[in-house]
Design a protein around this motif. Structure first.
Motif, PDB file in Angstrom:
ATOM      1  N   GLU A 302       0.790  -1.228   0.000  1.00 12.74           N
ATOM      2  CA  GLU A 302       0.000   0.000   0.000  1.00 12.74           C
ATOM      3  C   GLU A 302       0.828   1.288   0.000  1.00 12.74           C
ATOM      4  OE1 GLU A 302      -2.964  -0.094   3.027  1.00 12.74           O
ATOM      5  OE2 GLU A 302      -4.064  -1.750   2.115  1.00 12.74           O
ATOM      6  N   GLN A 303       2.054   1.200  -0.472  1.00 10.78           N
ATOM      7  CA  GLN A 303       2.837   2.408  -0.677  1.00 10.78           C
ATOM      8  C   GLN A 303       2.463   2.989  -2.043  1.00 10.78           C
ATOM      9  OE1 GLN A 303       5.054   3.902   1.432  1.00 10.78           O
ATOM     10  NE2 GLN A 303       4.572   2.367   3.003  1.00 10.78           N
ATOM     11  N   VAL A 304       2.322   4.300  -2.119  1.00  7.52           N
ATOM     12  CA  VAL A 304       1.953   4.949  -3.376  1.00  7.52           C
ATOM     13  C   VAL A 304       3.154   4.957  -4.326  1.00  7.52           C
ATOM     14  CG1 VAL A 304       1.203   7.090  -4.459  1.00  7.52           C
ATOM     15  CG2 VAL A 304       0.200   6.377  -2.284  1.00  7.52           C
ATOM     16  N   LEU A 305       2.944   4.406  -5.509  1.00  2.00           N
ATOM     17  CA  LEU A 305       4.009   4.342  -6.514  1.00  2.00           C
ATOM     18  C   LEU A 305       3.764   5.265  -7.691  1.00  2.00           C
ATOM     19  CD1 LEU A 305       4.526   0.471  -6.710  1.00  2.00           C
ATOM     20  CD2 LEU A 305       5.834   2.129  -5.370  1.00  2.00           C
ATOM     21  N   GLY A 306       2.491   5.580  -7.955  1.00  3.42           N
ATOM     22  CA  GLY A 306       2.210   6.403  -9.121  1.00  3.42           C
ATOM     23  C   GLY A 306       0.764   6.831  -9.203  1.00  3.42           C
ATOM     24  N   ALA A 307       0.468   7.568 -10.270  1.00  3.57           N
ATOM     25  CA  ALA A 307      -0.893   8.053 -10.514  1.00  3.57           C
ATOM     26  C   ALA A 307      -1.178   7.966 -12.000  1.00  3.57           C
ATOM     27  CB  ALA A 307      -1.041   9.491 -10.029  1.00  3.57           C
ATOM     28  N   ILE A 308      -2.413   7.633 -12.335  1.00  7.08           N
ATOM     29  CA  ILE A 308      -2.832   7.522 -13.738  1.00  7.08           C
ATOM     30  C   ILE A 308      -4.080   8.356 -13.954  1.00  7.08           C
ATOM     31  CG2 ILE A 308      -3.649   5.973 -15.565  1.00  7.08           C
ATOM     32  CD1 ILE A 308      -2.143   3.716 -14.250  1.00  7.08           C
ATOM     33  N   ASN A 309      -4.071   9.119 -15.024  1.00  8.79           N
ATOM     34  CA  ASN A 309      -5.230   9.893 -15.442  1.00  8.79           C
ATOM     35  C   ASN A 309      -5.757   9.285 -16.731  1.00  8.79           C
ATOM     36  OD1 ASN A 309      -6.392  12.221 -17.243  1.00  8.79           O
ATOM     37  ND2 ASN A 309      -6.544  12.972 -15.144  1.00  8.79           N
ATOM     38  N   ILE A 310      -7.050   9.393 -16.973  1.00  7.93           N
ATOM     39  CA  ILE A 310      -7.636   8.780 -18.161  1.00  7.93           C
ATOM     40  C   ILE A 310      -7.011   9.307 -19.444  1.00  7.93           C
ATOM     41  CG2 ILE A 310      -9.527  10.464 -18.425  1.00  7.93           C
ATOM     42  CD1 ILE A 310     -11.309   7.950 -19.102  1.00  7.93           C
ATOM     43  N   HIS A 311      -6.506  10.530 -19.420  1.00 11.73           N
ATOM     44  CA  HIS A 311      -5.852  11.092 -20.606  1.00 11.73           C
ATOM     45  C   HIS A 311      -4.533  10.402 -20.904  1.00 11.73           C
ATOM     46  CE1 HIS A 311      -8.903  14.162 -20.802  1.00 11.73           C
ATOM     47  NE2 HIS A 311      -8.648  14.536 -19.573  1.00 11.73           N
ATOM     48  N   ASP A 312      -3.893   9.848 -19.878  1.00 10.00           N
ATOM     49  CA  ASP A 312      -2.658   9.079 -20.094  1.00 10.00           C
ATOM     50  C   ASP A 312      -2.945   7.842 -20.944  1.00 10.00           C
ATOM     51  OD1 ASP A 312      -1.255  10.853 -18.392  1.00 10.00           O
ATOM     52  OD2 ASP A 312      -1.901   9.712 -16.637  1.00 10.00           O
ATOM     53  N   LEU A 313      -4.086   7.213 -20.683  1.00  7.50           N
ATOM     54  CA  LEU A 313      -4.473   6.010 -21.429  1.00  7.50           C
ATOM     55  C   LEU A 313      -4.820   6.357 -22.869  1.00  7.50           C
ATOM     56  CD1 LEU A 313      -6.704   4.547 -18.609  1.00  7.50           C
ATOM     57  CD2 LEU A 313      -4.482   3.674 -19.295  1.00  7.50           C
ATOM     58  N   ILE A 314      -5.553   7.432 -23.041  1.00  8.88           N
ATOM     59  CA  ILE A 314      -5.937   7.847 -24.393  1.00  8.88           C
ATOM     60  C   ILE A 314      -4.703   8.232 -25.203  1.00  8.88           C
ATOM     61  CG2 ILE A 314      -7.188   9.618 -25.706  1.00  8.88           C
ATOM     62  CD1 ILE A 314      -9.195   9.715 -23.368  1.00  8.88           C
ATOM     63  N   ALA A 315      -3.735   8.852 -24.536  1.00 11.74           N
ATOM     64  CA  ALA A 315      -2.523   9.311 -25.223  1.00 11.74           C
ATOM     65  C   ALA A 315      -1.717   8.178 -25.836  1.00 11.74           C
ATOM     66  CB  ALA A 315      -1.652  10.110 -24.271  1.00 11.74           C
ATOM     67  N   VAL A 316      -1.751   6.998 -25.218  1.00 16.05           N
ATOM     68  CA  VAL A 316      -1.001   5.865 -25.765  1.00 16.05           C
ATOM     69  C   VAL A 316      -1.877   4.947 -26.617  1.00 16.05           C
ATOM     70  CG1 VAL A 316       0.696   5.882 -23.917  1.00 16.05           C
ATOM     71  CG2 VAL A 316      -1.356   4.467 -23.669  1.00 16.05           C
ATOM     72  N   GLY A 317      -3.108   5.353 -26.865  1.00 16.40           N
ATOM     73  CA  GLY A 317      -3.969   4.615 -27.781  1.00 16.40           C
ATOM     74  C   GLY A 317      -4.771   3.486 -27.174  1.00 16.40           C
ATOM     75  N   ILE A 318      -4.921   3.468 -25.853  1.00 21.98           N
ATOM     76  CA  ILE A 318      -5.748   2.439 -25.214  1.00 21.98           C
ATOM     77  C   ILE A 318      -7.168   2.957 -25.124  1.00 21.98           C
ATOM     78  CG2 ILE A 318      -6.140   1.099 -23.116  1.00 21.98           C
ATOM     79  CD1 ILE A 318      -3.131   1.230 -22.654  1.00 21.98           C
ATOM     80  N   LYS A 319      -8.099   2.205 -25.732  1.00 24.24           N
ATOM     81  CA  LYS A 319      -9.479   2.670 -25.801  1.00 24.24           C
ATOM     82  C   LYS A 319     -10.422   1.607 -25.270  1.00 24.24           C
ATOM     83  CE  LYS A 319      -8.332   5.292 -29.961  1.00 24.24           C
ATOM     84  NZ  LYS A 319      -8.595   5.472 -31.385  1.00 24.24           N
TER      85      LYS A 319
END
Length: 319
Positions: A302-319
């Protein structure tokens, strides 16, 4: 419209004819011969048959069978050196009498290469020299002059696709295997990209401790531009919750003192988390199912390693 129907009907007729008359033994033997090949599958053809050969090679290569196209004319002038004795050759010619192909097949035969010929003539030179002959049964092209390769190339392509897909099944080829050879495609990204490949890390993470104020949190959200801040415990840095743009609007509606209220008192504690080794496509589904725009990436402790925003997914082409 009449010529359109004529072409469609004639090509469909000969595809069905191939389906009905293709010798099952020859087809199955071809699959086994291709599957047992210890080298590469070399596919060759001239003119329009060459274009079809190139496409079949590409289809095989992308479905788990090492294959490539060699032009017989170039093979006669040096490219024959690309073909090794443990390679298998698929030679394509409507007539079965291509002089360029027949120049190289005897040489390959003498070196020990197995040969599969695809022609419309079982009595042709190519059919006779081959270990296995696959007949297309095409006797007419689709055009009124019966000259331009049309029906013959269509039927050959269908046969080549059948060989490629049967081989893929024989090899137990999976979606993951397909993705591995298509990393730039949508399926490849969906199956290969992990959260750790796209998440924001270290000083990119919008991070605040529970004893910081809402006002300080707003500054962090604004600076990091992900639409939320991750709230951690000031003692052990473990995840406590999340505070989003939406939470801020709800907080402002309650006339809370932003400069004195601790973020730990208003943060949303039931935040959804993911692991770095999970697929980014899974993260997208979580966001869509829960109508949220961000996720916290944590370790197993439960240590925080990162954060993801939905725009990060769209930027790499994951839909």
């Amino acid at each position: 419209m009449n010529i359109l129907s004529t072409v469609f009907n004639k090509e469909i007729f000969f595809v069905n004819k191939l389906k009905e008359h293709l010798a099952e033994t020859s087809y199955k033997n071809s699959i086994e011969l291709l599957y047992s090949c210890k080298g590469k599958i070399i596919i060759t053809g001239v003119g329009k048959s060459g274009h079809i050969a190139s496409k079949i090679a590409a289809t095989m290569a992308s479905t788990g069978t090492p294959a490539f196209f060699v032009h017989p004319g170039e093979a006669c002038h040096g490219d024959l050196g690309m073909i090794e004795s443990n390679d298998l050759i698929i030679a394509i010619s409507h007539s079965g009498e291509s002089s360029e192909i027949m120049t190289i097949l005897p040489i390959c035969k003498n070196r020990g290469n197995k040969i599969i010929a695809i022609t419309s003539n079982p009595n042709s030179s190519m059919a006779k020299i081959a270990d296995i002959h696959l007949c297309t049964y095409v006797t007419e092209e689709a055009g009124p002059l019966n000259l331009a390769p049309t029906t013959s190339t269509t039927v050959t392509l269908v046969l080549g696709d059948a060989l490629a897909i049967a081989l893929a099944e024989r090899r137990n080829f999976t979606k993951e295997d397909f993705a591995a050879s298509h990393p730039g495609g949508a399926l490849g990204k969906k199956l290969l990209v992990l959260n750790e490949n796209i998440m924001h890390t270290e000083n990119q993470i919008p991070l605040v401790k529970t004893n910081q104020t809402v006002a300080e949190t707003i500054i962090e959200i604004t600076e990091k531009k992900l639409g939320f801040a991750i709230v951690i415990n000031e003692d052990n840095n473990k995840l406590v919750g999340i505070f989003t743009d939406g939470d801020l609007r709800r907080t402002l509606a309650q006339n809370i003192d932003l400069n004195n209220t601790k973020i730990g008192d208003v943060a949303h504690t039931n935040c959804i988390t993911v692991r770095p080794y999970e697929k980014a496509a899974y993260s997208l589904k979580l966001m869509q199912d829960n109508c949220i725009n961000g996720l916290v990436v944590i370790s197993d402790d439960e240590q925080v390693l990162g954060a993801i925003n939905i725009h990060d997914l769209i930027a790499v082409g994951i839909k």
